[in-house]
Design an enzyme around this catalytic site. Structure first.
Site, mmCIF file in Angstrom:
data_model
loop_
_atom_site.group_PDB
_atom_site.id
_atom_site.type_symbol
_atom_site.label_atom_id
_atom_site.label_comp_id
_atom_site.label_asym_id
_atom_site.label_seq_id
_atom_site.Cartn_x
_atom_site.Cartn_y
_atom_site.Cartn_z
ATOM 1 N N HIS A 1 0.739 -1.375 0.074
ATOM 2 C CA HIS A 1 0.108 0.012 0.021
ATOM 3 C C HIS A 1 0.853 1.319 -0.074
ATOM 4 O O HIS A 1 0.187 2.336 -0.248
ATOM 5 C CB HIS A 1 -1.042 -0.061 1.226
ATOM 6 C CG HIS A 1 -0.361 0.097 2.525
ATOM 7 N ND1 HIS A 1 -0.001 -0.645 3.583
ATOM 8 C CD2 HIS A 1 -0.084 1.450 3.127
ATOM 9 C CE1 HIS A 1 0.277 -0.218 4.503
ATOM 10 N NE2 HIS A 1 0.463 1.017 4.362
ATOM 11 N N ASP B 1 0.271 -7.694 1.422
ATOM 12 C CA ASP B 1 0.553 -6.051 1.582
ATOM 13 C C ASP B 1 2.185 -5.917 1.730
ATOM 14 O O ASP B 1 2.914 -5.178 2.620
ATOM 15 C CB ASP B 1 0.053 -5.604 2.980
ATOM 16 C CG ASP B 1 0.035 -4.387 3.022
ATOM 17 O OD1 ASP B 1 0.401 -3.417 1.931
ATOM 18 O OD2 ASP B 1 -0.281 -3.392 3.643
ATOM 19 N N SER C 1 4.820 2.868 7.755
ATOM 20 C CA SER C 1 4.273 1.758 7.082
ATOM 21 C C SER C 1 5.640 1.317 6.123
ATOM 22 O O SER C 1 6.368 2.038 5.453
ATOM 23 C CB SER C 1 3.175 1.866 6.106
ATOM 24 O OG SER C 1 1.873 1.995 6.672
#
Length: 351
Positions: free
Chosen positions: A89, A120, A203
């Site tokens: 993402h 992911d 992230s």
């Protein structure tokens, strides 16, 4: 009930920091300064601080900032050839990026090697890896224990090379991320839960133990339903190192994922509700030819209500039940067809 997670999507923002200096207020009367003595710092505290600083010196140079056209995230240097692992993402639909390392403010150009949204994870590669690029060391997920001290490294809110600390709060969590459209996204098993602060921009960074090993890739935080979309402090999740290595090794070697290890029924489905508008199962919209469901005789229009011993009420619950299984496992699927309940044996395929 655990708070539902939110994905730490890439960050695009301006950050203002306000610093308030100390001040003195009062009249002109003189006063004597109290005498003070500095308390001795316990040896154990010094040792722990030294451990923190050593790990930061060793690992932080392996954590980079990844900038796309709009979004910003973090990444971890995977090898000396310039491969960097991050979240799917973080890269989104983009194919080229600007990467900034700890030791340089000049961004380096990188390109996407492969993105695997189902887990992911993604790998990008620097066009010209600089000299001295330091790959991170990845730990053994089996040795991760609740209570271990960990450090989260990344670029929260665009603040590159930031470090927060906490502990491993739990292991073996299965978490479903939201998708960009607001529905369920990737369901990831065996995640590491941590109390280390994880914010937008973290992230794709590193969750590190005091041995200087990356034990996970920080991926998402939790929201508190009591305050709407607000973050639930101290509840973050990281993809375990074992999963990262499984996926990244394949991408580096083959340019794609060839063995995901993720079980699949081979259907497209949607959540259905009962007469009281409560989630009541997963309606099969499409069956993939030759897949597990097709071979077991499951058809479009069937409503799946149980997988093995697990009740299925939503797509998320089905994905989480499958996440606990492996391709080739045999299980029972219970479904209704034209109001009649049926149960069939299914040999699961691979996603």
């Amino acid at each position: 009930m655990e708070a539902p997670p939110y994905r730490l999507a890439g960050l695009s923002c301006c950050l203002a920091l306000v610093f308030v200096s100390g001040c003195t207020v009062g009249g002109s009367a003189p006063r004597s300064e109290p005498s003070t003595t500095q308390a001795a710092v316990p040896v154990a505290a010094n040792d722990l601080q030294n451990d923190y600083q050593r790990v930061i010196r060793d690992v932080l140079p392996s954590v980079v900032q990844i900038q796309g056209r709009q979004d910003l995230g973090s990444g971890v240097v995977y090898d000396d050839k310039g491969h960097i692992v991050t979240n799917a993402h973080v890269v989104g639909e983009q194919r080229t990026f600007q990467v900034t390392t700890v030791n340089s403010e000049d961004p380096l150009r990188a390109r996407l090697v492969y993105s695997y949204p189902e887990q992911d994870l993604a790998v990008v590669q620097l066009d010209r890896p600089p000299k001295g690029l330091r790959p991170a060391a990845f730990g053994d997920s089996k040795k991760v224990e609740v209570g271990q001290i960990v450090l989260a490294m990344g670029s929260p809110l665009g603040l590159s090379s930031s470090v927060t600390q906490g502990i491993v709060s739990a292991t073996g969590r299965t978490v479903t991320e939201p998708s960009e459209g607001g529905g369920p996204g990737a369901t990831i098993a065996n995640m590491v839960q941590t109390s280390a602060d994880i914010n937008p921009g973290n992230s794709g960074g590193a969750l590190v133990n005091l041995d200087g090993q990356v034990i996970g890739i920080p991926t998402l935080g939790a929201t508190d339903p009591g305050i709407g979309a607000g973050a639930a402090p101290g509840i973050g999740f990281a993809i375990p190192a074992s999963t990262v290595k499984l996926i990244a090794d394949q991408i580096v070697k083959d340019g794609r994922v060839t063995d995901s290890g993720r079980a699949a029924l081979g259907i497209t489905g949607r959540t259905v509700v009962d007469d009281e508008y409560q989630a009541a199962g997963v309606a099969v919209v499409e069956v993939r030819g030759g897949g597990a469901a097709a071979q077991a005789g499951i058809e479009p229009g069937d409503v799946i209500t149980r997988l093995g011993d697990t009740e299925i009420t939503t797509l998320t619950s089905l994905a989480e039940a499958l996440a606990a299984l492996r391709p080739g496992d045999r299980t029972k699927v219970t479904f209704t067809r034209n109001g009649d309940e049926q149960t069939v044996d299914v040999t699961l395929g691979e996603q």
